[in-house]
Write a protein that holds these residues in place. Sequence first.
Motif, PDB file in Angstrom:
ATOM      1  N   ASN A  21     -11.751 103.741  96.642  1.00 51.36           N
ATOM      2  CA  ASN A  21     -10.961 104.302  95.541  1.00 51.36           C
ATOM      3  C   ASN A  21     -10.263 103.228  94.725  1.00 51.36           C
ATOM      4  OD1 ASN A  21     -10.768 107.400  95.821  1.00 51.36           O
ATOM      5  ND2 ASN A  21     -10.540 106.654  97.904  1.00 51.36           N
ATOM      6  N   GLY A  22      -9.926 103.601  93.511  1.00 45.18           N
ATOM      7  CA  GLY A  22      -9.161 102.789  92.589  1.00 45.18           C
ATOM      8  C   GLY A  22      -9.363 103.342  91.195  1.00 45.18           C
ATOM      9  N   TYR A  23      -8.267 103.627  90.504  1.00 43.10           N
ATOM     10  CA  TYR A  23      -8.352 104.254  89.191  1.00 43.10           C
ATOM     11  C   TYR A  23      -7.199 103.758  88.334  1.00 43.10           C
ATOM     12  CZ  TYR A  23     -10.816 107.401  92.359  1.00 43.10           C
ATOM     13  OH  TYR A  23     -11.635 107.897  93.338  1.00 43.10           O
ATOM     14  N   VAL A  24      -7.464 103.513  87.070  1.00 44.16           N
ATOM     15  CA  VAL A  24      -6.421 103.067  86.146  1.00 44.16           C
ATOM     16  C   VAL A  24      -6.363 104.029  84.970  1.00 44.16           C
ATOM     17  CG1 VAL A  24      -5.674 101.259  84.551  1.00 44.16           C
ATOM     18  CG2 VAL A  24      -6.628 100.641  86.784  1.00 44.16           C
ATOM     19  N   LEU A  25      -5.168 104.505  84.688  1.00 47.76           N
ATOM     20  CA  LEU A  25      -4.930 105.310  83.490  1.00 47.76           C
ATOM     21  C   LEU A  25      -4.173 104.451  82.493  1.00 47.76           C
ATOM     22  CD1 LEU A  25      -5.004 108.065  81.994  1.00 47.76           C
ATOM     23  CD2 LEU A  25      -2.760 108.533  83.023  1.00 47.76           C
ATOM     24  N   LEU A  26      -4.783 104.215  81.336  1.00 54.39           N
ATOM     25  CA  LEU A  26      -4.144 103.486  80.252  1.00 54.39           C
ATOM     26  C   LEU A  26      -3.571 104.521  79.289  1.00 54.39           C
ATOM     27  CD1 LEU A  26      -6.949 100.818  79.697  1.00 54.39           C
ATOM     28  CD2 LEU A  26      -4.817 100.563  81.015  1.00 54.39           C
ATOM     29  N   TRP A  27      -2.263 104.489  79.126  1.00 56.60           N
ATOM     30  CA  TRP A  27      -1.583 105.569  78.408  1.00 56.60           C
ATOM     31  C   TRP A  27      -0.477 104.959  77.538  1.00 56.60           C
ATOM     32  CZ3 TRP A  27      -2.367 110.999  79.072  1.00 56.60           C
ATOM     33  CH2 TRP A  27      -1.386 111.846  78.528  1.00 56.60           C
ATOM     34  N   ASP A  28      -0.732 104.853  76.257  1.00 57.12           N
ATOM     35  CA  ASP A  28       0.272 104.382  75.291  1.00 57.12           C
ATOM     36  C   ASP A  28       0.916 103.060  75.702  1.00 57.12           C
ATOM     37  OD1 ASP A  28      -0.347 106.733  74.035  1.00 57.12           O
ATOM     38  OD2 ASP A  28       1.579 107.703  74.399  1.00 57.12           O
ATOM     39  N   GLY A  29       0.092 102.093  76.059  1.00 55.23           N
ATOM     40  CA  GLY A  29       0.605 100.778  76.375  1.00 55.23           C
ATOM     41  C   GLY A  29       1.071 100.588  77.796  1.00 55.23           C
ATOM     42  N   GLU A  30       1.053 101.637  78.601  1.00 54.98           N
ATOM     43  CA  GLU A  30       1.418 101.529  80.009  1.00 54.98           C
ATOM     44  C   GLU A  30       0.178 101.789  80.862  1.00 54.98           C
ATOM     45  OE1 GLU A  30       5.311 102.736  81.986  1.00 54.98           O
ATOM     46  OE2 GLU A  30       4.034 104.434  82.532  1.00 54.98           O
ATOM     47  N   GLY A  31       0.020 101.008  81.925  1.00 59.29           N
ATOM     48  CA  GLY A  31      -1.098 101.198  82.835  1.00 59.29           C
ATOM     49  C   GLY A  31      -0.623 101.707  84.174  1.00 59.29           C
ATOM     50  N   LEU A  32      -1.243 102.781  84.647  1.00 61.34           N
ATOM     51  CA  LEU A  32      -0.936 103.344  85.961  1.00 61.34           C
ATOM     52  C   LEU A  32      -2.155 103.156  86.852  1.00 61.34           C
ATOM     53  CD1 LEU A  32       0.423 105.323  83.598  1.00 61.34           C
ATOM     54  CD2 LEU A  32       1.253 106.532  85.618  1.00 61.34           C
ATOM     55  N   HIS A  52      -1.905  92.291  83.998  1.00 58.83           N
ATOM     56  CA  HIS A  52      -0.770  92.471  83.096  1.00 58.83           C
ATOM     57  C   HIS A  52      -0.703  93.893  82.526  1.00 58.83           C
ATOM     58  CE1 HIS A  52       0.629  88.249  82.780  1.00 58.83           C
ATOM     59  NE2 HIS A  52      -0.633  87.949  83.032  1.00 58.83           N
ATOM     60  N   GLN A  53      -1.793  94.630  82.603  1.00 56.63           N
ATOM     61  CA  GLN A  53      -1.804  95.989  82.066  1.00 56.63           C
ATOM     62  C   GLN A  53      -1.192  97.014  83.012  1.00 56.63           C
ATOM     63  OE1 GLN A  53      -6.221  95.616  80.896  1.00 56.63           O
ATOM     64  NE2 GLN A  53      -5.436  97.085  79.395  1.00 56.63           N
ATOM     65  N   ILE A  54      -0.959  96.633  84.257  1.00 57.21           N
ATOM     66  CA  ILE A  54      -0.469  97.585  85.257  1.00 57.21           C
ATOM     67  C   ILE A  54       1.056  97.565  85.310  1.00 57.21           C
ATOM     68  CG2 ILE A  54      -0.563  98.282  87.672  1.00 57.21           C
ATOM     69  CD1 ILE A  54      -3.230  98.473  86.093  1.00 57.21           C
ATOM     70  N   HIS A  55       1.654  98.738  85.099  1.00 54.02           N
ATOM     71  CA  HIS A  55       3.105  98.884  85.153  1.00 54.02           C
ATOM     72  C   HIS A  55       3.557  99.760  86.310  1.00 54.02           C
ATOM     73  CE1 HIS A  55       2.200  97.726  81.000  1.00 54.02           C
ATOM     74  NE2 HIS A  55       3.412  97.213  80.963  1.00 54.02           N
ATOM     75  N   ARG A  56       2.695 100.664  86.737  1.00 54.81           N
ATOM     76  CA  ARG A  56       3.024 101.541  87.867  1.00 54.81           C
ATOM     77  C   ARG A  56       1.827 101.622  88.808  1.00 54.81           C
ATOM     78  NH1 ARG A  56       7.758 104.220  86.891  1.00 54.81           N
ATOM     79  NH2 ARG A  56       8.372 104.271  84.702  1.00 54.81           N
ATOM     80  N   HIS A  84       6.692  91.588  84.045  1.00 57.58           N
ATOM     81  CA  HIS A  84       7.400  92.853  83.856  1.00 57.58           C
ATOM     82  C   HIS A  84       7.559  93.563  85.202  1.00 57.58           C
ATOM     83  CE1 HIS A  84       3.040  94.016  83.189  1.00 57.58           C
ATOM     84  NE2 HIS A  84       3.392  94.839  84.165  1.00 57.58           N
ATOM     85  N   PRO A  85       8.535  94.467  85.318  1.00 61.98           N
ATOM     86  CA  PRO A  85       8.692  95.223  86.570  1.00 61.98           C
ATOM     87  C   PRO A  85       7.453  96.062  86.863  1.00 61.98           C
ATOM     88  CG  PRO A  85      10.629  95.463  85.174  1.00 61.98           C
ATOM     89  CD  PRO A  85       9.576  94.804  84.330  1.00 61.98           C
ATOM     90  N   VAL A  86       7.099  96.143  88.132  1.00 63.97           N
ATOM     91  CA  VAL A  86       5.994  96.980  88.591  1.00 63.97           C
ATOM     92  C   VAL A  86       6.574  98.014  89.541  1.00 63.97           C
ATOM     93  CG1 VAL A  86       3.789  97.059  89.801  1.00 63.97           C
ATOM     94  CG2 VAL A  86       4.342  95.091  88.346  1.00 63.97           C
ATOM     95  N   HIS A  87       6.399  99.266  89.211  1.00 60.77           N
ATOM     96  CA  HIS A  87       6.983 100.356  89.992  1.00 60.77           C
ATOM     97  C   HIS A  87       5.930 100.929  90.933  1.00 60.77           C
ATOM     98  CE1 HIS A  87      10.581 100.446  87.392  1.00 60.77           C
ATOM     99  NE2 HIS A  87       9.729 100.136  86.427  1.00 60.77           N
ATOM    100  N   LEU A  88       6.267 100.990  92.205  1.00 56.80           N
ATOM    101  CA  LEU A  88       5.339 101.487  93.225  1.00 56.80           C
ATOM    102  C   LEU A  88       5.854 102.814  93.763  1.00 56.80           C
ATOM    103  CD1 LEU A  88       2.947 101.215  95.149  1.00 56.80           C
ATOM    104  CD2 LEU A  88       4.360  99.735  96.598  1.00 56.80           C
ATOM    105  N   HIS A  89       5.083 103.879  93.539  1.00 59.72           N
ATOM    106  CA  HIS A  89       5.443 105.233  93.961  1.00 59.72           C
ATOM    107  C   HIS A  89       4.570 105.641  95.149  1.00 59.72           C
ATOM    108  CE1 HIS A  89       7.723 105.714  90.183  1.00 59.72           C
ATOM    109  NE2 HIS A  89       6.692 105.132  89.593  1.00 59.72           N
ATOM    110  N   TYR A  90       5.185 106.259  96.166  1.00 54.57           N
ATOM    111  CA  TYR A  90       4.440 106.607  97.375  1.00 54.57           C
ATOM    112  C   TYR A  90       5.222 107.630  98.197  1.00 54.57           C
ATOM    113  CZ  TYR A  90       7.755 103.204  99.258  1.00 54.57           C
ATOM    114  OH  TYR A  90       8.920 102.524  99.586  1.00 54.57           O
ATOM    115  N   PRO A  91       4.549 108.372  99.079  1.00 58.38           N
ATOM    116  CA  PRO A  91       5.250 109.322  99.940  1.00 58.38           C
ATOM    117  C   PRO A  91       6.196 108.598 100.894  1.00 58.38           C
ATOM    118  CG  PRO A  91       2.910 109.811  99.873  1.00 58.38           C
ATOM    119  CD  PRO A  91       3.089 108.475  99.224  1.00 58.38           C
ATOM    120  N   ALA A  92       7.384 109.156 101.066  1.00 61.27           N
ATOM    121  CA  ALA A  92       8.409 108.498 101.870  1.00 61.27           C
ATOM    122  C   ALA A  92       7.977 108.269 103.309  1.00 61.27           C
ATOM    123  CB  ALA A  92       9.692 109.324 101.834  1.00 61.27           C
TER     124      ALA A  92
END
Length: 299
Positions: A21-32, A52-56, A84-92
């Motif tokens: 797996n691995g997927y990137v969503l490019l959305w209005d200048g932010e990469g997830l 550099h395109q990855i923000h989250r 730039h800051p990179v935000h990592l979201h995940y289940p607690a």
Amino acid sequence: MREFVVLGTASQAPTRERNHNGYVLLWDGEGLLFDPGEGTQRQMIRAGVSAHQIHRICLTHVHGDHCYGLPGVLSRMALDGVDHPVHLHYPATGEGVVRALVSVASPGVDLRLHPHGVAGAIAPGLEVHPLHHRVETYGYQLAEPAGRTMLPGRLAASGISGADVGRLQREGRLGDVRLEDVSVHRPGQRFGFVMDTAWCEGAEQIAEGADLLVTESTFAESEAELAVEYRHLTARQAGRLAARGGVRRLVLTHFSARYPDAAPLGEEARAVAEDAEVLVAEDLDRIAVPSRRRLEAVD
């Protein structure tokens, strides 16, 4: 620019043709970046996606095929000097695994950890909904705020033009003319990401109104019992999910290695997906987010 980049489409085991797996969503200048499995760093290079395109970075859960590529991605970010800051979201409940993975990555990234444990908003426009898998799992939904589409004919009839149009949009009223008199409601675009789950309410919520829905399609309907046992979706269920939610474009991925050709899974989904366009993802595909929904004709 709103585009979805597929880095890998395998499930538990990669194949010669399919990366983890691995997927990137490019959305209005932010990469997830979603669910970076092993090999994600190399797949990003092959797909032309810069660190550099990855923000989250968004993890649905901490099974290895969805997160073991995290140290490599973070190390590449450090090597490339991402500042730039990179935000990592995940289940607690995956805290231990996530911190172990982060600990072996090269230092130097401004990484900000965001564990979540309930449904709801986790960032502007970004929500999580619980899924039903063997470990705590969440799907992601990104929604653009609704807006207004201006109607040139009504603006002209009202004598409003030029800078006054912007003023009307900001203030909601210009003299006797209200914004709603010369415009119509425009729904925002919606993106949904559903991975590793049995059919559940959370998956339905993410699919509802999605312009682009990405969902696992691990098994064919002939292996429905296996899907129940391992809490995955069949291709037919993915198609039904899209039909119920009024999805416009459905992307199938996360295929079991037992299917060297995933085309039949696409046919199973299409048989029940109603108006949804069904795409069978291949590694390195680039898929556009559909344009905003067309408005009904207005006099």
